[in-house]
Design a protein around this motif. Structure first.
Motif, PDB file in Angstrom:
ATOM      1  N   HIS A  85       0.799  -1.228   0.000  1.00 32.99           N
ATOM      2  CA  HIS A  85       0.000   0.000   0.000  1.00 32.99           C
ATOM      3  C   HIS A  85       0.835   1.284   0.000  1.00 32.99           C
ATOM      4  O   HIS A  85       0.653   2.169  -0.838  1.00 32.99           O
ATOM      5  N   ASP A 107      -7.998   5.635   0.102  1.00 35.17           N
ATOM      6  CA  ASP A 107      -8.165   4.208  -0.175  1.00 35.17           C
ATOM      7  C   ASP A 107      -9.299   3.998  -1.185  1.00 35.17           C
ATOM      8  O   ASP A 107     -10.188   4.836  -1.305  1.00 35.17           O
ATOM      9  N   SER A 217     -10.855  -6.714   3.653  1.00 30.45           N
ATOM     10  CA  SER A 217      -9.673  -5.905   3.948  1.00 30.45           C
ATOM     11  C   SER A 217      -8.436  -6.549   3.332  1.00 30.45           C
ATOM     12  O   SER A 217      -8.288  -7.763   3.349  1.00 30.45           O
ATOM     13  N   LYS A 218      -7.564  -5.696   2.778  1.00 28.82           N
ATOM     14  CA  LYS A 218      -6.320  -6.217   2.202  1.00 28.82           C
ATOM     15  C   LYS A 218      -5.189  -6.093   3.230  1.00 28.82           C
ATOM     16  O   LYS A 218      -4.031  -6.229   2.919  1.00 28.82           O
ATOM     17  N   TYR A 219      -5.582  -5.743   4.467  1.00 29.72           N
ATOM     18  CA  TYR A 219      -4.616  -5.597   5.557  1.00 29.72           C
ATOM     19  C   TYR A 219      -4.911  -6.620   6.647  1.00 29.72           C
ATOM     20  O   TYR A 219      -5.462  -6.273   7.679  1.00 29.72           O
ATOM     21  N   LYS A 223      -0.078  -8.361   8.186  1.00 28.84           N
ATOM     22  CA  LYS A 223       0.398  -7.149   7.491  1.00 28.84           C
ATOM     23  C   LYS A 223       0.329  -5.945   8.410  1.00 28.84           C
ATOM     24  O   LYS A 223       1.189  -5.075   8.397  1.00 28.84           O
ATOM     25  N   MET A 224      -0.759  -5.909   9.252  1.00 29.02           N
ATOM     26  CA  MET A 224      -0.947  -4.772  10.152  1.00 29.02           C
ATOM     27  C   MET A 224       0.190  -4.719  11.185  1.00 29.02           C
ATOM     28  O   MET A 224       0.742  -3.653  11.463  1.00 29.02           O
ATOM     29  N   PHE A 227       3.334  -3.574   9.581  1.00 28.96           N
ATOM     30  CA  PHE A 227       3.257  -2.142   9.326  1.00 28.96           C
ATOM     31  C   PHE A 227       3.545  -1.346  10.606  1.00 28.96           C
ATOM     32  O   PHE A 227       4.319  -0.386  10.608  1.00 28.96           O
TER      33      PHE A 227
END
Ligand code: UDP
Ligand code: MG
Length: 330
Positions: A85, A107, A217-219, A223-224, A227
């Motif tokens: 992202h 987004d 959600s793509k998170y 991934k979160m 990040f």
């Protein structure tokens, strides 16, 4: 308000497998552009730029169709692979910065309120170079999402990183700010920490965050967490200082414990006792491993930054005024 002429706004919208929402997002953004152009707040040269971040579904095909049917509204950037992202957003911003007066990143899933764009643009005309979109309610988020997100902002602030509370990546930036952002060469991007470092006059606008219009959600959690970890490691060396502080406290504690045992032994109340020794060894060993792990994370970051690999690779650009600009690399 625009004094002489209306300015050019480029919207940058990262898209990863967003075929379910893209049509609706395009329709709503186009309606917003029509309104703002009619109100003389935006120039007709303004564009909506969808950045396809290596999607596996029909996302790029849909972006191409949108551009072909209405090139006066829609442009597209196709990344050569899924860059993530933050990189997709940066790829979009760096591609549009020479064509626009301001850019808004948003987004694709319509969680960010499109009607806030009016206020952002007005704040830009009032002289703000950065306008942060800040969520004033998280009612639609699950308890888990809200709890983890809010803890993250608090942790970042504790670690000394200057992030705007409850602001994600819905923000307006002027061309001047984009030119400065281009000078940040780091590979591990954390835009919400980088933009406040640039400075200039800025302000917040508040909006209620809605639920994702469609799709998932793509998170995911993994991934979160990655990040959040990246945000802390890229913007704070406090964990290293905490290690030093913990080391000092433990050393002092063990010296006191040793002295205490000696006194007890010399006073003839017993031998030097080892009851706590095993626990202490395990504790100290564990703490040392954690400390080494944290240091290792920083070394890993340095390793990747030193390699300075491209943060994204652009395969195609669809833009009416700039059809030739494809196959460029960053
Ligand atoms: N996204 C992207 N690349 C990725 C993951 C996500 O460009 O590898 C985009 C996605 O299409 C969306 C935005 O980033 O426009 C935010 O993702 P999402 O809405 O899934 O995250 P959430 O709101 O659940 O945190
Ligand atoms: Mg979302």
């Amino acid at each position: 308000m625009p004094s002489d002429k209306a300015r050019i706004l480029y919207m940058v919208v990262p898209c990863y497998n967003e075929e379910e929402v893209l049509g609706e997002t395009a329709r709503r953004l186009k309606a917003k552009y029509e309104q703002l152009i009619a109100e003389n707040l935006l120039s007709e040269a303004s564009r909506i730029v969808f950045v396809n971040d290596g999607s596996k579904d029909r996302t790029w095909q849909m972006i191409t169709e949108l551009h072909q049917s209405e090139p006066q509204y829609f442009s597209g950037i196709n990344l050569a692979h899924n860059a993530g992202h933050q990189n997709a957003v940066l790829a979009g911003l760096m591609t549009v910065k020479d064509h626009c007066d301001m850019a808004i990143t948003m987004d694709a899933d319509l969680q960010d309120d499109i009607n806030t764009i009016d206020e952002m643009v007005k704040k830009y005309y009032e002289g703000n170079q950065v306008v942060y979109g800040v969520r004033n309610a998280r009612d639609t988020d699950t308890f888990f999402k809200r709890f983890t997100a809010e803890s993250f902002y608090k942790l970042m602030q504790c670690m000394g990183a200057d992030v705007v509370y409850n602001h994600a990546d819905y923000r307006l930036m002027s061309r001047r700010v984009l030119e400065e952002l281009a000078n940040f060469r780091e590979v591990h991007l954390f835009l919400r920490g980088m933009v406040p470092l640039i400075g200039f006059q800025s302000c917040n606008v508040y909006y209620a965050r809605s639920e994702r219009f469609a799709g998932e959600s793509k998170y995911p959690l993994k991934k979160m967490l990655h990040f959040a970890m990246n945000g802390i490691l890229s913007f704070s060396t406090k964990p290293l200082k905490l290690i030093t502080a913990a080391g000092c406290v433990l050393t002092l504690m063990s010296i006191f414990a040793l002295l205490w045992s000696l006194i007890v032994m010399l006073a003839g109340h017993g031998e030097m006792r080892c009851s706590g020794t095993l626990c202490s060894i395990w504790l100290a060993g564990g703490l040392q491993l954690i400390a080494l792990g944290i240091i290792g994370e920083y070394i890993g970051k340095i390793y990747e930054e030193v390699k300075a690999r491209p943060r994204y690779i652009i395969a195609d650009v669809l833009n009416q005024s700039d059809e030739a600009a494809s196959d460029s690399q960053k």
